[in-house]
Structure formats: C-alpha cells, structure tokens
Design a protein around this motif. Sequence first.
Motif, mmCIF file in Angstrom:
data_model
loop_
_atom_site.group_PDB
_atom_site.id
_atom_site.type_symbol
_atom_site.label_atom_id
_atom_site.label_comp_id
_atom_site.label_asym_id
_atom_site.label_seq_id
_atom_site.Cartn_x
_atom_site.Cartn_y
_atom_site.Cartn_z
ATOM 1 N N ARG A 158 0.827 -1.220 0.000
ATOM 2 C CA ARG A 158 0.000 0.000 0.000
ATOM 3 C C ARG A 158 0.856 1.262 0.000
ATOM 4 O O ARG A 158 1.774 1.408 0.811
ATOM 5 N N LEU A 159 0.528 2.160 -0.925
ATOM 6 C CA LEU A 159 1.160 3.477 -0.950
ATOM 7 C C LEU A 159 0.118 4.498 -0.529
ATOM 8 O O LEU A 159 -0.833 4.763 -1.260
ATOM 9 N N ASN A 160 0.334 5.083 0.656
ATOM 10 C CA ASN A 160 -0.579 6.119 1.117
ATOM 11 C C ASN A 160 0.036 7.468 0.776
ATOM 12 O O ASN A 160 0.941 7.954 1.437
ATOM 13 N N CYS A 161 -0.499 8.078 -0.294
ATOM 14 C CA CYS A 161 0.185 9.263 -0.832
ATOM 15 C C CYS A 161 0.147 10.449 0.118
ATOM 16 O O CYS A 161 1.079 11.241 0.173
ATOM 17 N N SER A 162 -0.943 10.592 0.875
ATOM 18 C CA SER A 162 -0.984 11.742 1.774
ATOM 19 C C SER A 162 0.109 11.616 2.827
ATOM 20 O O SER A 162 0.623 12.612 3.324
ATOM 21 N N ILE A 188 9.595 10.246 -0.704
ATOM 22 C CA ILE A 188 9.208 9.213 -1.673
ATOM 23 C C ILE A 188 8.044 9.796 -2.458
ATOM 24 O O ILE A 188 6.986 10.057 -1.893
ATOM 25 N N ASP A 189 8.260 10.054 -3.725
ATOM 26 C CA ASP A 189 7.221 10.708 -4.511
ATOM 27 C C ASP A 189 6.932 9.867 -5.753
ATOM 28 O O ASP A 189 7.647 9.932 -6.749
ATOM 29 N N PRO A 190 5.849 9.020 -5.688
ATOM 30 C CA PRO A 190 5.575 8.131 -6.835
ATOM 31 C C PRO A 190 5.208 8.895 -8.102
ATOM 32 O O PRO A 190 5.169 8.302 -9.184
ATOM 33 N N ARG A 191 4.946 10.194 -7.963
ATOM 34 C CA ARG A 191 4.610 10.965 -9.156
ATOM 35 C C ARG A 191 5.849 11.257 -9.993
ATOM 36 O O ARG A 191 5.754 11.478 -11.198
ATOM 37 N N ILE A 192 7.006 11.332 -9.346
ATOM 38 C CA ILE A 192 8.215 11.674 -10.110
ATOM 39 C C ILE A 192 9.307 10.612 -10.031
ATOM 40 O O ILE A 192 10.314 10.728 -10.699
ATOM 41 N N GLU A 193 9.107 9.607 -9.203
ATOM 42 C CA GLU A 193 10.166 8.603 -9.077
ATOM 43 C C GLU A 193 9.608 7.194 -9.194
ATOM 44 O O GLU A 193 8.449 6.941 -8.895
ATOM 45 N N ARG A 194 10.471 6.292 -9.585
ATOM 46 C CA ARG A 194 10.090 4.886 -9.679
ATOM 47 C C ARG A 194 9.779 4.313 -8.295
ATOM 48 O O ARG A 194 10.364 4.714 -7.308
ATOM 49 N N ILE A 195 8.853 3.362 -8.301
ATOM 50 C CA ILE A 195 8.545 2.608 -7.083
ATOM 51 C C ILE A 195 8.877 1.159 -7.402
ATOM 52 O O ILE A 195 8.473 0.661 -8.454
ATOM 53 N N SER A 196 9.620 0.480 -6.538
ATOM 54 C CA SER A 196 9.813 -0.945 -6.844
ATOM 55 C C SER A 196 9.609 -1.815 -5.615
ATOM 56 O O SER A 196 9.915 -1.426 -4.491
ATOM 57 N N VAL A 197 9.052 -2.978 -5.869
ATOM 58 C CA VAL A 197 8.755 -3.948 -4.822
ATOM 59 C C VAL A 197 9.409 -5.254 -5.236
ATOM 60 O O VAL A 197 9.276 -5.699 -6.379
ATOM 61 N N LYS A 198 10.144 -5.833 -4.278
ATOM 62 C CA LYS A 198 10.809 -7.096 -4.608
ATOM 63 C C LYS A 198 10.566 -8.083 -3.471
ATOM 64 O O LYS A 198 10.810 -7.782 -2.307
ATOM 65 N N LEU A 241 0.536 5.580 -12.736
ATOM 66 C CA LEU A 241 -0.796 5.470 -12.152
ATOM 67 C C LEU A 241 -1.342 6.870 -11.885
ATOM 68 O O LEU A 241 -0.573 7.786 -11.614
ATOM 69 N N PRO A 242 -2.657 7.035 -11.977
ATOM 70 C CA PRO A 242 -3.232 8.368 -11.720
ATOM 71 C C PRO A 242 -3.216 8.691 -10.224
ATOM 72 O O PRO A 242 -4.124 8.349 -9.493
ATOM 73 N N ILE A 243 -2.152 9.329 -9.794
ATOM 74 C CA ILE A 243 -1.977 9.576 -8.366
ATOM 75 C C ILE A 243 -2.182 11.050 -8.064
ATOM 76 O O ILE A 243 -1.648 11.917 -8.750
ATOM 77 N N PRO A 295 -2.386 13.846 -4.493
ATOM 78 C CA PRO A 295 -1.752 13.868 -3.172
ATOM 79 C C PRO A 295 -2.527 13.151 -2.074
ATOM 80 O O PRO A 295 -1.980 12.905 -1.002
ATOM 81 N N ASN A 296 -3.797 12.813 -2.293
ATOM 82 C CA ASN A 296 -4.548 12.163 -1.224
ATOM 83 C C ASN A 296 -4.886 10.710 -1.509
ATOM 84 O O ASN A 296 -5.555 10.066 -0.710
ATOM 85 N N SER A 297 -4.441 10.193 -2.651
ATOM 86 C CA SER A 297 -4.906 8.851 -2.981
ATOM 87 C C SER A 297 -4.123 7.780 -2.230
ATOM 88 O O SER A 297 -2.990 7.979 -1.796
ATOM 89 N N VAL A 298 -4.796 6.626 -2.077
ATOM 90 C CA VAL A 298 -4.157 5.453 -1.493
ATOM 91 C C VAL A 298 -4.140 4.392 -2.585
ATOM 92 O O VAL A 298 -5.170 4.046 -3.156
ATOM 93 N N ILE A 299 -2.937 3.949 -2.920
ATOM 94 C CA ILE A 299 -2.807 2.966 -4.003
ATOM 95 C C ILE A 299 -2.443 1.614 -3.397
ATOM 96 O O ILE A 299 -1.515 1.509 -2.585
#
Lengths: 125, 166, 343, 251
Positions: free
Chosen positions: C190-194, C207-217, C289-291, C293-297
């Motif tokens: 879970r990414l809680n953007c707020s 950590i800003d998923p709007r401008i940077e890669r997110i990776s999960v391993k 993803l359409p993110i 500042p308040n969305s939870v992905i």
Amino acid sequence: MEGLNEEGQWIVLMGLLVAVAMFFLALIVNQSALVGQTTAEGVLEFPKNDIRDLRTEIFDCVDEFGDTVDADVKKDIVVISLERKNAVVDFSVDPEVEISGGRWLHPVKIHYNNGVTVYDETVYY
Amino acid sequence: MVNDTGQLYTMEGVAAGLIMLLTAYIVISTTSVYTPGDTHITDMQLEQLGSDVLAMMDTPDTETGVSDLEVFVDHNNATGFEATFLDYCNATTGGAVDSLHMSATIYYQDGDEVKEYLFVPADDSWTGRESAVRATRWVQLDERSRGPPLDDRARAVLVEVLIWRD
Amino acid sequence: MNGDDGLLSLDFLAGFTIFMVALVVVVSMVPGLLVGLQSSGIDYDAVAYRTGVILVEDPGWPVHPPWELYDVYHKDEIERMGLAVSRDTPNILLSTKIEKFFNGSADGSGFFDYPDDYRRRVLFGDYPYVCNISMSILGGPTYMVGDARPQGYGYIRRVVKVKEPSSAIIQDNDLYRAAVPSNRTQFTVRLNCSELLDPSISPAYRIDPRIERISVKIANFSYYLNSSPYATLKNVRFHKNYATGSLPFPYTSISPEKYRFQIDGVDTTLTPNAHVNSTLYLMLQPASLPIDPNSVIDIVFTFEEPAPDPPRTTISGLHLYDYNATNVTRPDLTFGVLEVAVW
Amino acid sequence: MRVTMDNDRAVSESIGFILILGLVVGSIGLVTLYGYPVLLKEQSTTDVRNMERAMIVVQNDLKSLCYKNVPYKETSLQVSGGTLEVINASSAAAEKFRVSNATGVVAEVKLGRLEYRSDRENYVITLENGAVMKRQADQTGSVMLAEPRWFYDPPTRTFVVYLITFNTTEYMSKTGVGAVKMSLPQKVTLVDDDPGTVTVEYTGGDYSTAWRNYLTSPSVGMAETDPNTYENTTPVDRLVVKVYDVWVHDI
C-alpha cells in the motif's frame, strides 16, 4: 607616361587609403575602450550563497529550539555575521500558526543587509 | 627615360609602405587598450565550487542523519574534514583530479568577542601570495560535553575555508 | 615601346611588392590592436555559469507534471531542463531527471537532439553556443552530452548530491506468512500518498511516486511456499482509495514505459497465471498510475491454485510502502560532480 | 586612350608627379595638423577612462580583501598617460576621517590613497577609503565613480562605517605595466551599542565634495552640520566601525 599616371598613382593612393582607414579605426577603438562591469563581478557581489547558508542555519536553529531560540545562539549568528560577513543580520521565530493544509509552522522573519543587498523574508518553517 | 619611370614605381611603393607603417606606428602607440585581466572569473568559479562543496558536506545523506560537516566540526576531526573537502572539490567528471588546496578556520563567539581557531592548516603549497577565495558555512552544534575551545553550550560557528589553485 | 613594357613591369613588380609587404605587416599589426576589445571569453564563462545554475538549482519547467515525464510527442512543451529535485533543494538532483537529460545525441538516436534542444532549453541566448555537459556520480555511471572540448571555453564545475529512487525489499518476513494457508491468497503493498507526500519531509528525502520509480521485490519467495516447489501467481492489480474495482492499466501487455514485472528474473505481464519459485519484482515508472496527493494505491498480488490442488503459498497480508526503514529502503544521497563547458 | 605623341609624355609626367607628390604631402600635412591632435586628445581621454576602469578593478580587489576576508590580492594593470602613486596613510598628504559618538572620538584614521594623475588632461583619479573618485587638478569639485560600502540599516538601526587605510614601507609610483599587490594583515571592529549622535568628520580637503554627496545620499543618510562634519539624521542604536589596514606591497 600612361605607365606612371595610370599605374604608379594608385600604389601611393592605396597607401594613403589604408593609412586613413587605420586612423578612423584607432578613433573607434579609443571610443569603445571602456567596458561595463563584468558578469563575474556581478556574481561575486551578490551574496546568494551567504543568504542561502544563513537561511539553512536559521532553520537548523528552529529545528533545535522551536520558537524559543537560544539567546546565545542568536547572538552567535548576529555577531559573527557582522564580524566575518560584514552583514547586519536579524531574525525572529514566532510561535506556530496554522497554515493552509492544517499544518502548524513557525513564521520566521529574516533580515539581511550587507550595504549592497538587502534581503527580507517571512517564511513559514 | 625608361629607367626613370622604373625608379619612380619603386619609390612610390616605398612611399606608400612608409606612409602605412608610420600611421600604424602612430595609431598603435596612441591606442593603448589594456583591460586588466579578468581574474574575477576564476574567483567566481572557485567561490561557487567552494560554497557547493560546503553545502553538500552540510547535507545529510539520509533524512535522519547528521551531516558530515557537523560531525567533523563537532568532533574536531580536521583530517576527515580536509580529506572530504579536497575529495569533493577536486573531483572531475573525466576522472582527472584537480589541484585545489585549502585551509580552514573556525570562528566562534566567546564573551562578546569573535574568536578563531585554525581547523585545517595550509599545506606547503601556500606561500601567502596565492589568488585565493573564501567560502563559508554556518554549522549548528548541539549542547554536548565538547571541551575547549568550544565549550558545552549549543552554538552556531562559522567555518571558513580558503581555497587556492596550485 | 614594346621593349619598355617588359622593363616597366619588372620595376612595377618591385614597387608593388614593397607595397604589399608593407600592407601585410600593417594588417598583421591591426588585430593586436583590436585584441583589447575581444571579450567573448568572458561571455562564455558567464553562459557556463548560468547553465550551471539552471541545471543544479532549478527543477526545470513545467513542474506539474515534471518535464522529464514528457514523451517524444510532447517534447516541444518542455521549456527548461533543470535537474534539481525542487526549488528549495539546490544542488540535490533527481536521478530520473539526469537520465532523461543526458539521453541526447547529434544523430537523433537519443530523446533530445543535440545541439538544438539543449540550446533552446538550457543554454539560451541568441548566439548558437556549443556545449559539453558531463556528470559523474560516485560509484555510478558517468554521463556526457555534447561535442569534444576545443582550446579555450567557458567553464563551471558544480558539486551535487543525487537522489535515487526508493524500493521495498521483502525478505523472509514472518508477518506475511499465514498460519492457515488457503487456495486463494492475496498480498498487498500500500502506498498512502498523503503520508508519502507529507510536506514536512524535505523533497530531498521524499518518496514521490509521481516523479520517481517505485519498486517492490519479494526476494526469497520460497520462504512463503507451503511444502511445494512453486505457487501460482494469478495476477497483479492496482486499486485506488480502497475501491474493489481495479484501475485501468495495460495489465495484459508488456509496456516498459509504464512498468516492469519479473517472475524469477523473467519479464512478464501483470496477468501471468504462472508459477513462482524464487523472486517477484515489480517496478512502476513515475506517474504511470493516476496519483493525486490524497490517494491510497494498493498493489495486490493474487495467488490462486486450481481447485483440486492444495494451497501452495502462505503469503498474505499488507506491506506498507512508507518511511519506515524496515519497509522501504531509501538510498543515501550520492555525491556527484557536474561540469559545463560552453564555447 | 592610346597616346602616340612623344611630347605629351614629358608634360604629363612632371605634372602627374607634382600632382601626386602634392596630394601625398598635402594629406600627410592635413592629418598631422588636424588628425593627430584629435587622436592624441582622444587617447588621453581614453587613458583617463581606462584608469577609471582599472581603479574600479583595484577597488574590487579591495572589496575581496576587506569584505570577503581574502588575505592577498594582485591585479596587473597598465598605467599610461600619467602616473600612479601610493600616498601612505602616515604621510602629511593623507586625508583623515574621524568618527565620534555622543561621548567622544571612536576612531580617528588617516587614510592614505592610491592616486593617478594624468599628464595631458588635468584629471586625478583616486581610490580612497574604498571609494573611487575623480577630480580636476587645482579645482574644488570632485565626483565619486564607485561608492564604498557604508550603510545604515533601518530595521536594526545599525550604522556601519568602513575605514580603509593604505600603508606602504616605501614610496611607490608607476607608469607603464604594473601589478597592484595588496594584503590585509589586520582589521579592527569597534561596536558601540549606545552611541547617541554619530558624527563623521572629513579633513584633508581634495575630495570633500564627493564625500559630502555620498554621506548625505539616502543610502547613508547623514546631514552636514558644519563644513565637512556630518551627523546622522536617524537614530542609531548600534554603531559599527571597521578599520582595515591594507598594505600595498607593489604597484
């Protein structure tokens, strides 16, 4: 005779022409000798890095002390600024206020003057 | 007759040449445009580099971390400071190493007086006649048992670095 | 008269030669006279300084969305290329901006065309400047764009730190092992953007998923296997704000500009229905993803075995992609140096 | 036109030769008579302007020494059409600033200066106390080309005064290419937290007009109460006087 009149003359005349051209060139060069202040001097004169550094330092203070900035530390900044940076510096930190977005931040007033550049800012930190 | 004309051509050439040379001499001797070498450009470049290096040393690598600069000053680690500073400011993208040298002084306040102590002394390349520039950075020290010359109280000190090229 | 002509031309030649020699001497003296007026060297240094400032202290324009996310069709909308993470963090550069910026070449094989795009977006000015911009990151790559440096050019060197993207590495974590495994199980990241975009965290460490890669391993998947050599991953889906329906996304095709997904080191789509033995790796490109500042992905990995099979994995639960160091690794800022040469 | 007549030749030749010679001699004469003086005049004006520029460059060096704490500075420059000399702070010709508060003298400093005197034009360009000034010899007027950095800061009511002295070990003067080498071995900062009325007095004379215009300008904001004596018009809570002793090693 045509040899002299039609070919010999222009050598001297050309010499004369070049000479006159050089004279005018010299006048122009003399006119334009003065150049303005260079960019480097402008950059050196403007205390961008000093102001940035001062801001960072004041924010460090706020991090450490909140709105009751230690009087000694404030005096450190003011006195050393005057002695080493030749700048009159003053700052004050007020208690936190609520700003948009529901965040509580300190209004920080910064004043900087080194005789050339005057910088005033109220920043919420 | 033929000889005469011939000589006149040569003389005209000589005359024209003399006129031009004379004018050039007069012109050059009177227009003395000499702009003092703009040493301020190198000063500006060095000053910017020095400020950058100090600012980067003052930036912690992690959010909760303490900056290198603060650790060096707080623990009076002059060798660490010197090594990091020179590493940063001599690095180039090509891999070659620049030839900048430095010395550093720390200014602090003690009873209404601004005092100083030499943090990093200059190396042998310093003769006192170098075209040097100065970069400065504030360091905020927490309250901690530190020993002289900086006593225990929380304080702001100014680190001044003198940079010159060999 | 005819004999005269011959003699005359020889003498004329002598006179003319003296004239020419004098002229050459004089002309060669004149440039020395004009040398004091030449000030282009100063100008080059000023342009190099300005370019350095734009690159190092400015995030570029536009900011929302950032210029480095524009594709080739919208390249013309990029007005200024700056590499800083934000306006408030001079000298701290974003690695994705660096990668995009140095993706340029003269032969058209890069994203940007050298020199036109660089002249218009970093060098500025009416004069067609030529440049060489290079950057090297400590223990990392060295980037370069532009021509080889000639004799004499304007120069500036800036020292910077580079921010690299974060990643979540899940390894041997007992929290995600269900006591009672079931045939169909879900693991959520879970990414809680707020929370992530909290303004009190400096942009240098955010950590800003709007401008940077997110990776999960998921590094050692066998740790979660339920006495079986493999488990079957049905699909990976994205949900926004706890909605049951998944977000529209190219789940069934491989699209590197949006994401990268690997099972045991092999690229695949997000609907693999395939066996997993050792690792799972998902990397989301910035702004795929359409993110807001308040969305939870939620990133949901669904494992499902066909009906008669026993449960093959114990993995389940919720992993938070947040500022907790045990959940997400944020790389340290790395030292770098940037050089600008202009002529 | 093809000429075939023999007697034409002789006539044309001498007339042609006289014409050309006359033309050449005439133009050389004209240029020498009118052009050369114009060029010389132009040149001496240029010399003066070059020197203005050079002085401002030296002033920049002085700024680096005093305001940026750089220990040593050196600039090469060409002195033409005149002489550049250093007037030692201890010499009789040096001008003087005296800064006083309500109770007495805070600082009294003989300045010394770097001075250029033009040969042909009667201009004198001077670097004194961080200011570049220009005047015509034997006249009372003077102008400031580049200002020093005195300032009054209204929010903190701080008045900052810089006094810069020029010292040498021997008499120095220069024509031609030279390098101005300066160093700053020491400086003194005097801070007065309750000065009352601040008085600044300038003695020595040559540049009193330039200093009057500067000190009464809005950036400093003083008023002249007696000839060459100035008082602050706005209240001063803190007076800062910085005295820099600059040593000139060579010019």
